[in-house]
Every structure is written in structure tokens, then in C-alpha cells.
Scaffold this active site. Structure first.
Site, short mmCIF file in Angstrom:
data_model
loop_
_atom_site.label_atom_id
_atom_site.label_comp_id
_atom_site.label_asym_id
_atom_site.label_seq_id
_atom_site.Cartn_x
_atom_site.Cartn_y
_atom_site.Cartn_z
N HIS A 140 -22.21 -87.04 -4.42
CA HIS A 140 -21.66 -88.11 -3.59
C HIS A 140 -22.57 -88.47 -2.42
CE1 HIS A 140 -17.32 -87.19 -5.12
NE2 HIS A 140 -18.04 -87.88 -5.99
N THR A 160 -11.62 -77.86 -4.77
CA THR A 160 -11.51 -79.24 -5.24
C THR A 160 -10.05 -79.59 -5.52
OG1 THR A 160 -11.81 -78.65 -7.57
CG2 THR A 160 -13.80 -79.10 -6.28
#
Length: 230
Positions: free
Chosen positions: A106, A173
Site C-alpha cells: 500500500h 489484519t
């Protein structure tokens, strides 16, 4: 020698003081995702977006790795095999802890990107709107962050490594952001042992072979210790 792919998310950095999307009172709580984490938000109000990431960059620069980051660096250094960290995080805490084999899917706060020619360079602590690209000299600099609606980085390499993995682990996550949430299914399809280490179960916890619940700073060192002593 085992091949290990480890996916890390915001949960591993939370104990280092870096907030997640869901933290009340943090940087994310003060803004709509659409305003600060989309290309449309940047086009509409670039000053707001630049200021937001300047604040995140300053916060991340002051943060220190925690025991989970250190344990993963130890795993890479001592495991007689191939260890890759794929992180959704844009901080540099894995690198600060000593990990060298890290893919930032990201993007990274420490990097700036030219929206015109895609040149990348080290971002200053405080970027400015209309900053010129050092390569093409156009005033099109932006934070080198993958925003919602954009394609994550390194996807071909990540998919290739998942296909070869003997162990796939997801740490901190949520399981609700794709394509990362689909990594466990891909790794399992290729025969990898899948492991989740999380404070709370992710949305895809049922797809993992093994699960460990608790703070990353506690569960990750124990898991790493087990691998190294096996």
C-alpha cells in the site's frame, strides 16, 4: 527449507502507537476515508490530503518497533529458509526492527510519487501542495500511498510467492480489505499451512488452519520461537 510469507496489517503497529482506521480519537477518526484516501479526495482538496499524510509521517517517524516487529526480524535472520513480509502498513517499523525482505503493498510514508511520470523519491517530513517532481519537474508530487480504488503494489511478486509458500501467516489484519483478505485462500489452494495471529478474529478467520488470539507483541514472539525451535 521452508518458504514463509507473512502478511501484516495495522494491528501489528497499533502497539507502537500508530492508530488503525477504527481507533477513536486518532488521525483517521477526524476524517472521512473518501476525503483523505482516494484519488478523488486528493483532486478535490490536495491541501487536506497533504496535511493528513504529513501528520501521519511525523507520527510514524517518532514510533518505535515493538516485540512483534522484532520477532519477525529475528525470524528472517535466523530461519533456515525464505521469509517474506508483505505489509499493508505504510510505516517503516519492520525496517526499523531489522527486517530486510519487506514489500509495502500500500505504499510508504517515506516515499513521494509523481502523478505524471511515476518517479519516486524520498519524501520530506512535510510535503507541500504542488511540489515539483525532481525527474520531470512538473508540480505533480503526491504521497506514495495506494489509495482506495488504486491497484496495490507488487501484486505479481506477491502472488508468485504465495504459490510457493509452505507457511502463510496473517498478523494484525481485519480481513475486510482486498486483495490482501484473499491471500489466505490463495496460499491454502497451493498447499500452505495458514496461520492467523490477531487481537480479534478477522472476517476470514475460518479459512485459517491455526489461529492465535492476543496482542501481537505477545503472540508473534511465541509463534516465531516455536518455528525456530521446531
Amino acid at each position: 527449507m521452508p518458504k514463509i510469507v507473512i502478511l501484516t496489517g495495522a494491528g501489528i503497529s497499533a502497539e507502537s502507537g500508530l492508530g488503525t482506521f477504527r481507533d477513536e480519537g486518532g488521525l483517521w477518526a477526524r476524517h472521512r476515508i473518501e476525503d483523505v484516501a482516494t484519488p478523488e479526495g486528493f483532486a478535490s482538496n490536495p491541501q487536506l490530503v497533504v496535511d493528513f499524510y504529513n501528520a501521519r509521517r511525523a507520527q510514524a517517524a517518532e514510533a518505535s518497533p515493538n516485540a512483534a516487529h522484532a520477532a519477525l526480524a529475528r525470524l528472517e535472520a535466523e530461519m533456515p529458509g525464505d521469509v517474506l513480509i508483505v505489509t499493508q502498513n505504510v510505516d517503516a517499523l519492520h525496517e526499523k526492527a531489522g527486517s530486510q525482505n519487506v514489500l509495502h503493498m500500500h505504499g510508504a510514508l517515506t516515499s513521494a510519487l509523481c502523478a505524471a511520470c511515476e518517479h519516486r523519491w524520498n519524501a520530506p517530513l512535510a510535503m507541500t501542495v504542488g511540489e515539483a517532481c525532481p525527474s520531470c519537474e512538473r508540480p505533480t508530487a503526491r504521497p506514495d500511498i495506494v489509495w482506495f480504488g488504486e491497484i496495490p503494489y507488487h501484486m505479481e511478486e506477491i502472488e508468485a510467492r504465495l504459490s510457493e509458500a509452505d507457511i502463510f501467516a496473517a498478523i494484525g489484519t481485519s480481513g475486510n480489505v482486498y486483495p490482501a483478505a484473499g491471500f489466505v485462500q490463495a496460499a491454502a489452494a497451493y498447499g500452505a499451512l495458514t496461520v492467523e495471529l490477531n487481537l480479534e478474529p478477522s472476517l476470514v478467520v475460518s479459512q485459517f488452519d491455526e489461529t492465535y488470539s492476543g496482542l501481537a507483541s505477545e503472540t508473534v514472539p511465541k509463534w516465531v520461537g516455536g518455528l525456530l525451535n521446531a
